[in-house]
Design an enzyme around this catalytic site. Structure first.
Site, PDB file in Angstrom:
ATOM      1  N   GLY A  89       0.823  -1.214   0.000  1.00  0.00           N
ATOM      2  CA  GLY A  89       0.000   0.000   0.000  1.00  0.00           C
ATOM      3  C   GLY A  89       0.855   1.261   0.000  1.00  0.00           C
ATOM      4  N   ARG A 155       0.212  -5.268  -5.260  1.00  0.00           N
ATOM      5  CA  ARG A 155       0.121  -6.442  -4.387  1.00  0.00           C
ATOM      6  C   ARG A 155       0.120  -7.663  -5.308  1.00  0.00           C
ATOM      7  NH1 ARG A 155      -0.873  -4.383   0.652  1.00  0.00           N
ATOM      8  NH2 ARG A 155      -2.219  -2.556   0.828  1.00  0.00           N
ATOM      9  N   ASP A 181       5.322  -5.787   5.638  1.00  0.00           N
ATOM     10  CA  ASP A 181       5.667  -7.148   6.051  1.00  0.00           C
ATOM     11  C   ASP A 181       5.667  -8.117   4.872  1.00  0.00           C
ATOM     12  OD1 ASP A 181       2.893  -6.737   5.892  1.00  0.00           O
ATOM     13  OD2 ASP A 181       2.464  -8.413   7.232  1.00  0.00           O
ATOM     14  N   THR A 209       5.033   1.256   6.460  1.00  0.00           N
ATOM     15  CA  THR A 209       3.674   0.915   6.883  1.00  0.00           C
ATOM     16  C   THR A 209       3.033   2.120   7.557  1.00  0.00           C
ATOM     17  OG1 THR A 209       2.489  -0.108   8.729  1.00  0.00           O
ATOM     18  CG2 THR A 209       4.844  -0.313   8.803  1.00  0.00           C
ATOM     19  N   ILE A 210       1.921   2.614   7.001  1.00  0.00           N
ATOM     20  CA  ILE A 210       1.280   3.722   7.728  1.00  0.00           C
ATOM     21  C   ILE A 210       0.668   3.214   9.024  1.00  0.00           C
ATOM     22  CG2 ILE A 210       0.781   5.286   5.799  1.00  0.00           C
ATOM     23  CD1 ILE A 210      -2.186   4.284   6.154  1.00  0.00           C
ATOM     24  N   ASP A 211       0.405   1.894   9.083  1.00  0.00           N
ATOM     25  CA  ASP A 211      -0.231   1.341  10.284  1.00  0.00           C
ATOM     26  C   ASP A 211       0.736   1.303  11.479  1.00  0.00           C
ATOM     27  OD1 ASP A 211      -2.296   0.972   8.570  1.00  0.00           O
ATOM     28  OD2 ASP A 211      -2.306  -1.219   8.629  1.00  0.00           O
ATOM     29  N   ASP A 213       2.768  -1.001  12.126  1.00  0.00           N
ATOM     30  CA  ASP A 213       2.600  -2.337  12.719  1.00  0.00           C
ATOM     31  C   ASP A 213       3.825  -3.233  12.580  1.00  0.00           C
ATOM     32  OD1 ASP A 213       2.373  -2.656  10.007  1.00  0.00           O
ATOM     33  OD2 ASP A 213       0.462  -3.715  10.036  1.00  0.00           O
ATOM     34  N   ARG A 256      -5.152  -2.172  10.044  1.00  0.00           N
ATOM     35  CA  ARG A 256      -5.729  -3.516   9.934  1.00  0.00           C
ATOM     36  C   ARG A 256      -5.675  -4.283  11.241  1.00  0.00           C
ATOM     37  NH1 ARG A 256      -2.569  -5.276   4.822  1.00  0.00           N
ATOM     38  NH2 ARG A 256      -4.065  -4.806   3.195  1.00  0.00           N
ATOM     39  N   TYR A 363      -7.957   6.346   1.898  1.00  0.00           N
ATOM     40  CA  TYR A 363      -6.760   6.634   1.107  1.00  0.00           C
ATOM     41  C   TYR A 363      -6.288   8.084   1.250  1.00  0.00           C
ATOM     42  CZ  TYR A 363      -8.114   2.135  -0.672  1.00  0.00           C
ATOM     43  OH  TYR A 363      -8.459   0.813  -0.740  1.00  0.00           O
ATOM     44  N   ALA A 364      -7.187   8.949   1.739  1.00  0.00           N
ATOM     45  CA  ALA A 364      -6.804  10.373   1.841  1.00  0.00           C
ATOM     46  C   ALA A 364      -5.682  10.582   2.856  1.00  0.00           C
ATOM     47  CB  ALA A 364      -8.019  11.208   2.223  1.00  0.00           C
ATOM     48  N   ARG A 366      -3.124   8.425   3.349  1.00  0.00           N
ATOM     49  CA  ARG A 366      -1.843   7.792   2.996  1.00  0.00           C
ATOM     50  C   ARG A 366      -1.312   8.215   1.633  1.00  0.00           C
ATOM     51  NH1 ARG A 366      -3.218   1.386   1.548  1.00  0.00           N
ATOM     52  NH2 ARG A 366      -3.535   1.843  -0.646  1.00  0.00           N
TER      53      ARG A 366
HETATM   54  N1  LIG Z   1       4.093 -14.415   2.241  1.00  0.00           N
HETATM   55  C1  LIG Z   1       4.722 -13.862   1.202  1.00  0.00           C
HETATM   56  N2  LIG Z   1       5.770 -14.502   0.623  1.00  0.00           N
HETATM   57  C2  LIG Z   1       6.432 -13.934  -0.418  1.00  0.00           C
HETATM   58  N3  LIG Z   1       6.130 -12.736  -0.948  1.00  0.00           N
HETATM   59  C3  LIG Z   1       5.113 -12.059  -0.411  1.00  0.00           C
HETATM   60  C4  LIG Z   1       4.349 -12.570   0.697  1.00  0.00           C
HETATM   61  N4  LIG Z   1       3.396 -11.675   1.008  1.00  0.00           N
HETATM   62  C5  LIG Z   1       3.562 -10.649   0.143  1.00  0.00           C
HETATM   63  N5  LIG Z   1       4.579 -10.871  -0.701  1.00  0.00           N
HETATM   64  C6  LIG Z   1       5.057  -9.972  -1.761  1.00  0.00           C
HETATM   65  O1  LIG Z   1       5.133  -8.637  -1.288  1.00  0.00           O
HETATM   66  C7  LIG Z   1       4.313  -7.759  -2.048  1.00  0.00           C
HETATM   67  C8  LIG Z   1       3.652  -6.762  -1.129  1.00  0.00           C
HETATM   68  O2  LIG Z   1       2.929  -7.451  -0.095  1.00  0.00           O
HETATM   69  P1  LIG Z   1       1.600  -6.863   0.544  1.00  0.00           P
HETATM   70  O3  LIG Z   1       0.645  -6.530  -0.543  1.00  0.00           O
HETATM   71  O4  LIG Z   1       1.161  -7.791   1.584  1.00  0.00           O
HETATM   72  O5  LIG Z   1       2.042  -5.462   1.130  1.00  0.00           O
HETATM   73  P2  LIG Z   1       3.024  -5.119   2.320  1.00  0.00           P
HETATM   74  O6  LIG Z   1       4.414  -5.109   1.832  1.00  0.00           O
HETATM   75  O7  LIG Z   1       2.745  -6.011   3.478  1.00  0.00           O
HETATM   76  O8  LIG Z   1       2.617  -3.625   2.623  1.00  0.00           O
HETATM   77  P3  LIG Z   1       1.297  -3.093   3.375  1.00  0.00           P
HETATM   78  O9  LIG Z   1       0.625  -4.220   4.022  1.00  0.00           O
HETATM   79  O10 LIG Z   1       1.811  -2.084   4.342  1.00  0.00           O
HETATM   80  O11 LIG Z   1       0.511  -2.455   2.320  1.00  0.00           O
HETATM   81  C9  LIG Z   1       3.348  -8.653  -2.802  1.00  0.00           C
HETATM   82  O12 LIG Z   1       3.043  -8.109  -4.060  1.00  0.00           O
HETATM   83  C10 LIG Z   1       4.114  -9.967  -2.949  1.00  0.00           C
HETATM   84  O13 LIG Z   1       4.907  -9.945  -4.105  1.00  0.00           O
HETATM   85  O1  LIG Z   2      -6.829  -0.994  -0.253  1.00  0.00           O
HETATM   86  P1  LIG Z   2      -5.411  -1.407  -0.228  1.00  0.00           P
HETATM   87  O2  LIG Z   2      -4.522  -0.646  -1.105  1.00  0.00           O
HETATM   88  O3  LIG Z   2      -5.240  -2.869  -0.423  1.00  0.00           O
HETATM   89  O4  LIG Z   2      -4.834  -1.091   1.198  1.00  0.00           O
HETATM   90  C1  LIG Z   2      -5.537  -1.094   2.394  1.00  0.00           C
HETATM   91  C2  LIG Z   2      -4.637  -1.438   3.539  1.00  0.00           C
HETATM   92  O5  LIG Z   2      -3.360  -0.893   3.435  1.00  0.00           O
HETATM   93  C3  LIG Z   2      -2.921  -0.401   4.674  1.00  0.00           C
HETATM   94  O6  LIG Z   2      -2.875   0.985   4.561  1.00  0.00           O
HETATM   95  C4  LIG Z   2      -1.546  -0.908   4.972  1.00  0.00           C
HETATM   96  O7  LIG Z   2      -0.683  -0.453   3.965  1.00  0.00           O
HETATM   97  C5  LIG Z   2      -3.948  -0.846   5.696  1.00  0.00           C
HETATM   98  O8  LIG Z   2      -4.141   0.034   6.741  1.00  0.00           O
HETATM   99  C6  LIG Z   2      -5.172  -1.000   4.834  1.00  0.00           C
HETATM  100  O9  LIG Z   2      -6.028  -1.979   5.342  1.00  0.00           O
HETATM  101 MG   LIG Z   3       1.249  -5.942   4.988  1.00  0.00          MG
END
Ligand SMILES: Nc1ncnc2c1ncn2[C@@H]1O[C@H](COP(=O)(O)OP(=O)(O)OP(=O)(O)O)[C@@H](O)[C@H]1O
Ligand SMILES: O=P(O)(O)OC[C@H]1O[C@](O)(CO)[C@@H](O)[C@@H]1O
Ligand SMILES: [Mg+2]
Length: 442
Positions: A89, A155, A181, A209-211, A213, A256, A363-364, A366
């Site tokens: 995100g 994602r 993460d 992470t804006i959260d 977390d 979340r 979204y406003a 982040r």
């Molecule tokens: N369990 C996993 N194993 C390997 N790659 C992963 C896994 N989870 C996520 N990814 C990879 O990381 C990318 C980003 O993951 P995710 O969409 O969960 O966002 P994030 O990095 O956790 O950020 P946020 O949750 O703050 O938006 C995904 O597009 C995927 O390629």
């Molecule tokens: O709608 P999207 O882009 O999947 O993201 C929503 C999530 O992303 C976060 O901002 C973490 O990046 C959470 O707080 C929220 O649940």
């Molecule tokens: Mg995440």
């Protein structure tokens, strides 16, 4: 906590033999309250009782490697090729980090090439490989004035084999991953693939992470901007609720699994009467339930403001059956709309027909540019990340921990979630500021 010193050692690709452009500047520096020598370590714990409870000599206490420039580096700067990717995100400050990395690599290390991958890890796959962009000072000039990320994000699942093929094809030595993460889990899979092929490629994470977390970091970049943005929405519903009979203002904020944004935003402008977060379960019905407390508040003050984190009270919602987003993150039920309906029904039933103002800024909060504080934080994280990568650290994340920029093993950042501690001082401050009860259970 069974954290031991050896769990905190970061991986390196090998001995550093190349002269660092910072060698001269570092020659006269001494460890001080403002500078940690590269051989010195930063303590994980900060209370006497926890330190004593470790029961080990000082040099065995859990500690972290200091980030920052080294006298010698692993990669030959002039021959080094670098990749940058932003995933997950959006978060205020992504462009500041990109700019900081590119500036540091260009102006100080004079590296050979910097590539930006488009739209997250998808940009490293075979299908999108040709969309890679070359980054230089011109490309990143002023990008920090905008929210989002010039590289785009995404994602969804990608193959580590394909991504490493791309790194090999472009001759990349250091990959910087700016993400949450999931992104760090992805980065660890890339590292595994690099290792299995015996490649000399470093992977450095910058946690996003804006959260707020992610663990082992004071506060993640962009969080401060995000909660500051949130306060404006709370102020709006407060004004609206004051002007109406039985005025109810509800703001749903991102978070979340962790209610940090809700807590900080509520504390910041002090208008909230109730803050509901995922870490503190609550019931709606009954003499001690949230609805009755809201009713009491409206009877006494004529209005009420409620701030709810998106992950709060999920157990009260009828789930749609484990739906997930493209990355496998559980999709949450809408606690904001649910609460709005329940509060409206309850107040109507008890003869206090309300005027409800509901805002979901979502979204406003982040998508904006980082504020000045976060911008400073981002550029310093970017510098630390570049020094770590050039010094051959790998599977390593750069974080700020108790004021210091340090290196931690990537596995630790995904080991658990940072959450608001219901017994901790932050939640206590929220209870003090709002006056809400410590528990909504009988
Ligand atoms: N369990 C996993 N194993 C390997 N790659 C992963 C896994 N989870 C996520 N990814 C990879 O990381 C990318 C980003 O993951 P995710 O969409 O969960 O966002 P994030 O990095 O956790 O950020 P946020 O949750 O703050 O938006 C995904 O597009 C995927 O390629
Ligand atoms: O709608 P999207 O882009 O999947 O993201 C929503 C999530 O992303 C976060 O901002 C973490 O990046 C959470 O707080 C929220 O649940
Ligand atoms: Mg995440």
């Amino acid at each position: 906590m069974t954290l031991e010193l050896d769990d905190l050692r970061v991986r390196t690709l090998g001995e550093c033999h190349h002269d660092s452009p910072f060698a001269e500047m570092l020659a006269t520096k001494r460890t001080s309250p403002h500078y940690v020598h590269e051989d010195d370590r930063v303590l994980v714990d900060d209370t006497v009782s926890v330190l004593l409870s470790r029961g080990v000599p000082i040099d065995r206490l859990p500690s972290l490697e200091a980030a920052g420039p080294r006298r010698k580096v692993y990669f030959d700067p002039a021959a080094t090729r670098v990749g940058i990717v932003t995933c997950g995100g959006l978060c205020p400050g992504l462009n500041d980090v990109i700019r900081g990395i590119v500036q540091e690599l260009t102006e100080h290390y004079h590296v050979a090439r910097i590539y930006g991958f488009r739209n997250g890890y998808a940009g490293l796959t075979r299908q999108h490989r040709e969309r890679v962009v070359e980054l230089d000072l011109h490309a990143v000039r002023d990008i920090n004035n905008d929210g989002g990320t010039i590289l785009g994000s995404s994602r969804g699942d990608q193959s580590p084999e394909e991504m490493v093929d791309t790194l090999v094809e472009l001759g990349i030595h250091v990959l910087f991953v700016i993400g949450g993460d999931g992104s760090m889990r992805g980065a660890m899979k890339i590292t595994q693939e690099i290792d299995s092929r015996g490649l000399d490629v470093a992977v450095i994470g910058i946690p996003k992470t804006i959260d707020n977390d992610l663990p082992y970091t004071d506060q993640s970049f962009g969080f401060q901007t995000a909660f500051a943005q949130s306060t404006e929405f709370i102020a709006s519903v407060f004004v609206e609720s004051q002007a109406a009979e039985n005025g109810v203002g509800i703001v749903k904020l991102m978070g979340r699994h962790s209610g940090f944004i809700a807590c900080y935003a509520a504390l910041s402008n002090n208008d909230a009467d109730f803050v509901l977060i995922p870490e503190v379960p609550f019931v709606l019905e009954g003499p001690h339930g949230v609805l009755r407390r809201i009713e009491d508040h409206v009877r006494r003050h004529g209005q009420v403001v409620i701030v709810v984190a998106e992950g709060a009270g999920q157990e009260l919602l009828e789930q749609e059956g484990g739906t997930t987003d493209a990355s496998g993150n559980t999709k949450l039920g809408d606690i904001g709309l649910f609460l709005k309906q329940k509060v409206t029904d309850h107040l109507t039933e008890v003869g206090l027909p309300p005027t409800v103002r509901y805002l979901d800024p979502s979204y406003a909060i982040r998508s904006v540019a980082a504020n000045a504080y976060d911008s400073v934080y981002c550029v310093r994280l970017a510098h630390a990340a570049v020094h770590a990568g050039m010094a051959g650290r790998t599977e390593t994340v750069v974080v700020r921990w108790r004021r210091r920029f340090v290196h931690i093993p990537m596995g630790l950042i995904t080991s658990h979630r940072n959450q608001v501690d219901p017994d901790g001082d932050l939640w206590m401050s929220v209870l003090e500021a709002t006056g809400q009860p410590a528990s909504f259970e009988p």
